[in-house]
Design an enzyme around this catalytic site. Structure first.
Site, mmCIF file in Angstrom:
data_model
loop_
_atom_site.group_PDB
_atom_site.id
_atom_site.type_symbol
_atom_site.label_atom_id
_atom_site.label_comp_id
_atom_site.label_asym_id
_atom_site.label_seq_id
_atom_site.Cartn_x
_atom_site.Cartn_y
_atom_site.Cartn_z
ATOM 1 N N GLY A 14 0.871 -1.182 -0.141
ATOM 2 C CA GLY A 14 0.379 0.193 0.211
ATOM 3 C C GLY A 14 0.367 1.638 0.033
ATOM 4 N N SER A 108 -6.321 6.832 11.154
ATOM 5 C CA SER A 108 -6.683 8.408 10.489
ATOM 6 C C SER A 108 -7.359 9.792 10.995
ATOM 7 C CB SER A 108 -7.261 6.974 9.429
ATOM 8 O OG SER A 108 -8.714 8.548 8.858
ATOM 9 N N SER A 109 -7.221 10.758 10.210
ATOM 10 C CA SER A 109 -8.129 11.379 11.111
ATOM 11 C C SER A 109 -9.541 11.691 11.214
ATOM 12 C CB SER A 109 -7.301 13.283 10.027
ATOM 13 O OG SER A 109 -7.976 12.784 9.326
ATOM 14 N N CYS A 110 -9.599 10.564 10.636
ATOM 15 C CA CYS A 110 -11.709 10.387 10.519
ATOM 16 C C CYS A 110 -12.272 9.707 11.398
ATOM 17 C CB CYS A 110 -12.461 9.739 9.495
ATOM 18 S SG CYS A 110 -11.513 7.820 9.445
ATOM 19 N N TYR A 137 -15.927 2.925 9.401
ATOM 20 C CA TYR A 137 -14.396 2.988 9.161
ATOM 21 C C TYR A 137 -13.741 3.546 10.065
ATOM 22 C CZ TYR A 137 -10.014 3.664 7.149
ATOM 23 O OH TYR A 137 -8.699 3.390 6.530
ATOM 24 N N LYS A 141 -11.540 1.972 13.409
ATOM 25 C CA LYS A 141 -9.670 2.763 13.697
ATOM 26 C C LYS A 141 -10.062 2.918 15.481
ATOM 27 C CE LYS A 141 -7.719 2.208 10.175
ATOM 28 N NZ LYS A 141 -6.878 1.261 9.635
ATOM 29 N N PRO A 164 -2.528 8.852 11.099
ATOM 30 C CA PRO A 164 -1.540 9.797 9.992
ATOM 31 C C PRO A 164 -2.461 11.319 9.377
ATOM 32 C CG PRO A 164 -1.183 7.892 9.724
ATOM 33 C CD PRO A 164 -2.727 8.346 10.601
ATOM 34 N N THR A 165 -2.935 12.659 9.047
ATOM 35 C CA THR A 165 -3.501 13.513 8.167
ATOM 36 C C THR A 165 -3.635 12.671 6.785
ATOM 37 O OG1 THR A 165 -3.838 15.265 7.322
ATOM 38 C CG2 THR A 165 -0.866 14.786 6.972
ATOM 39 N N HIS A 180 -8.256 10.451 -3.434
ATOM 40 C CA HIS A 180 -8.013 11.299 -1.910
ATOM 41 C C HIS A 180 -7.984 12.872 -2.896
ATOM 42 C CE1 HIS A 180 -6.950 8.901 1.212
ATOM 43 N NE2 HIS A 180 -8.438 8.867 1.249
ATOM 44 N N TRP A 203 -14.581 20.101 -7.368
ATOM 45 C CA TRP A 203 -15.547 20.123 -7.618
ATOM 46 C C TRP A 203 -15.757 21.554 -5.850
ATOM 47 C CZ3 TRP A 203 -19.103 16.007 -6.075
ATOM 48 C CH2 TRP A 203 -19.260 15.039 -7.150
ATOM 49 N N ARG A 210 -7.057 21.814 4.136
ATOM 50 C CA ARG A 210 -6.466 20.846 3.977
ATOM 51 C C ARG A 210 -5.726 20.724 4.043
ATOM 52 N NH1 ARG A 210 -11.234 20.197 4.211
ATOM 53 N NH2 ARG A 210 -13.232 18.868 3.237
HETATM 54 N N1 LIG Z 1 -3.378 7.855 2.839
HETATM 55 C C1 LIG Z 1 -3.895 8.212 2.951
HETATM 56 O O1 LIG Z 1 -4.134 9.634 2.982
HETATM 57 C C2 LIG Z 1 -4.448 7.858 5.021
HETATM 58 C C3 LIG Z 1 -4.289 8.597 5.941
HETATM 59 C C4 LIG Z 1 -4.904 8.552 7.023
HETATM 60 C C5 LIG Z 1 -4.211 7.279 7.059
HETATM 61 N N2 LIG Z 1 -3.879 6.267 6.435
HETATM 62 C C6 LIG Z 1 -3.916 5.157 7.027
HETATM 63 O O2 LIG Z 1 -2.409 4.388 6.750
HETATM 64 C C7 LIG Z 1 -3.092 2.719 6.292
HETATM 65 C C8 LIG Z 1 -2.776 1.850 4.806
HETATM 66 O O3 LIG Z 1 -3.280 3.130 4.071
HETATM 67 P P1 LIG Z 1 -2.814 3.428 2.823
HETATM 68 O O4 LIG Z 1 -3.411 4.334 1.932
HETATM 69 O O5 LIG Z 1 -1.700 2.729 2.677
HETATM 70 O O6 LIG Z 1 -3.481 2.298 2.208
HETATM 71 P P2 LIG Z 1 -3.481 1.434 0.570
HETATM 72 O O7 LIG Z 1 -2.192 1.794 -0.232
HETATM 73 O O8 LIG Z 1 -4.832 0.888 0.383
HETATM 74 O O9 LIG Z 1 -2.826 0.007 1.436
HETATM 75 C C9 LIG Z 1 -3.847 -1.625 1.965
HETATM 76 C C10 LIG Z 1 -2.767 -2.215 2.364
HETATM 77 O O10 LIG Z 1 -3.613 -3.088 3.135
HETATM 78 C C11 LIG Z 1 -3.507 -4.526 3.024
HETATM 79 N N3 LIG Z 1 -4.990 -5.280 2.702
HETATM 80 C C12 LIG Z 1 -6.062 -4.600 2.690
HETATM 81 N N4 LIG Z 1 -6.715 -5.656 2.809
HETATM 82 C C13 LIG Z 1 -6.001 -6.635 3.476
HETATM 83 C C14 LIG Z 1 -6.490 -8.843 3.829
HETATM 84 N N5 LIG Z 1 -7.679 -8.572 3.949
HETATM 85 N N6 LIG Z 1 -5.762 -8.874 3.999
HETATM 86 C C15 LIG Z 1 -3.879 -8.628 4.058
HETATM 87 N N7 LIG Z 1 -3.987 -7.240 3.652
HETATM 88 C C16 LIG Z 1 -4.262 -6.786 3.157
HETATM 89 C C17 LIG Z 1 -3.663 -4.077 0.936
HETATM 90 O O11 LIG Z 1 -3.014 -5.224 0.276
HETATM 91 P P3 LIG Z 1 -2.775 -5.947 -0.445
HETATM 92 O O12 LIG Z 1 -1.895 -4.685 -1.562
HETATM 93 O O13 LIG Z 1 -1.359 -7.572 -0.566
HETATM 94 O O14 LIG Z 1 -3.384 -6.168 -0.864
HETATM 95 C C18 LIG Z 1 -2.684 -2.795 0.860
HETATM 96 O O15 LIG Z 1 -1.457 -2.843 0.922
HETATM 97 C C19 LIG Z 1 -4.150 2.882 6.875
HETATM 98 O O16 LIG Z 1 -4.938 2.752 7.864
HETATM 99 C C20 LIG Z 1 -4.394 4.255 6.901
HETATM 100 O O17 LIG Z 1 -6.353 4.649 7.243
HETATM 101 C C21 LIG Z 1 -3.607 6.539 5.327
#
Ligand SMILES: NC(=O)c1ccc[n+]([C@@H]2O[C@H](COP(=O)([O-])OP(=O)(O)OC[C@H]3O[C@@H](n4cnc5c(N)ncnc54)[C@H](OP(=O)(O)O)[C@@H]3O)[C@@H](O)[C@H]2O)c1
Length: 317
Positions: A14, A108-110, A137, A141, A164-165, A180, A203, A210
């Site tokens: 991810g 997450s900030s939500c 969600y 969290k 994280p933001t 996003h 939009w 933000r």
């Molecule tokens: N992106 C943002 O802006 C943001 C902001 C605040 C917080 N966060 C937090 O950071 C964390 C990661 O976010 P991200 O943006 O990196 O998400 P992401 O790019 O969608 O990646 C999520 C990862 O979770 C894995 N996953 C999902 N379902 C799974 C399952 N059933 N079993 C095993 N692995 C699973 C996926 O693995 P595979 O690739 O192998 O399928 C993927 O690599 C989350 O907790 C999110 O809330 C993100």
């Protein structure tokens, strides 16, 4: 954590997980444990139990989650609740069972109430109602944060949580239905430029404020917390700096070199007027981000363009 400690990064493909892997590798950590979701479905209790008993990780980053934009969060409400609870319950519980030395859970900030004062301080958790569209969600969290706290209280586990933001960076999601705001803007402006369009429509009226953090800065912050932060209270991870959607769109327009007009469609919803993390506690712990927004967007756009030129498909989740 030593350079040869056994470190499991859940969700390593991810956006956040891959940045943690890059950071750990660049810092000399050699013993990283990773599994894709098809190799190990973290919702599966027995599979997670087997994995932890075989691999015996010493440190765990929980960057695996079912993640999405407003549409996905609101449409797949049951999946967002079930998948996230199962993933985090299994990983956190097995970390306790196998005596993991330290775990870092990501929220997450939500998690904050919809009408919480800004900037968002950690103490505002559970002081009001959540934004209804992503309530499942956010509830998952919040349960993850509380699970880390409860495992610390009852079992003495050193489990911490960081919130994280908004992130941007490599491996972002460019699906316009589900992405996003920042990756969506990069894609929109790039396509408008290459297709010779005369305007890009954004939009809302451009007024919402933000905060955005480059995911490499987040990975830096997370390693810093893994090495230095042992408190029960979760900690916000952000830049503490905000920008209006209008100025963000102008910045992306500049970086992509689109020369047409930028039009705001005020008939579409703005969303919440301001969303900013209070990062005083992160700063007090000794961390400040390094990557400025223009430099960060420029590097992401350079990578995006190179990907398009190589004919690769963009990440769509
Ligand atoms: N992106 C943002 O802006 C943001 C902001 C605040 C917080 N966060 C937090 O950071 C964390 C990661 O976010 P991200 O943006 O990196 O998400 P992401 O790019 O969608 O990646 C999520 C990862 O979770 C894995 N996953 C999902 N379902 C799974 C399952 N059933 N079993 C095993 N692995 C699973 C996926 O693995 P595979 O690739 O192998 O399928 C993927 O690599 C989350 O907790 C999110 O809330 C993100």
């Amino acid at each position: 954590m030593d350079l040869n400690s056994r470190i499991y990064i859940a969700g390593h493909r991810g956006m956040v997980g891959s940045a943690i892997v890059r950071k750990l590798q660049n810092s000399g950590y050699t013993n990283l444990i990773v599994r894709t979701s098809s190799e190990l479905d973290l919702r599966n209790q027995l599979a997670v139990e087997k994995f932890f008993s075989e691999e015996k990780p010493e440190f765990v980053f929980v960057a695996s989650a079912k993640v999405g934009g407003i549409h996905a969060n609101n449409t797949y409400r049951a999946e967002f609740l079930y998948d996230n609870l199962m993933i985090q319950n299994n990983v956190i519980h097995q970390s306790k069972v196998q005596g993991v030395k330290k775990l870092l859970f990501l929220g997450s900030s939500c998690i904050y109430p919809k009408l919480a004062p800004q900037p968002l301080k950690e103490e505002y958790l559970l002081t009001g109602l959540l934004e209804p569209t992503n309530e499942p969600y956010a509830i998952a969290k919040i349960a993850g944060i509380k699970m880390c706290e409860a495992y610390r209280d009852q079992y003495g586990c050193n489990f911490i949580s960081a919130m994280p933001t908004n992130m941007y960076g490599p491996n972002d999601n460019y699906d316009l239905n589900n992405s996003h705001v920042l990756p969506a803007l990069i894609r929109k402006f790039h396509e408008a430029k290459t297709e010779g369009k005369t305007e890009v429509v954004v939009w809302g009226d451009g007024s919402p404020l933000r905060e955005f953090m480059h995911v490499d800065d987040l990975a830096d912050a997370l390693l810093h917390l893994m090495l230095n932060y042992d408190e029960k209270l979760f900690i916000n991870a952000g830049t503490g700096e905000e920008i209006s959607i209008k100025d963000l769109a102008l910045l992306v327009k500049k970086v992509t070199g689109f020369e047409g007009a930028l039009v705001f469609d005020s008939s579409k919803p703005n969303g919440t007027p301001r969303k900013l993390m209070d990062v005083s506690r992160l700063r007090a712990s000794g961390f400040t981000h390094k990557i400025g927004l223009e430099a960060g967007i420029s590097s992401v756009y350079a990578a995006f363009k190179a990907q398009m030129e190589r004919g690769e498909t963009l990440t769509m989740r």
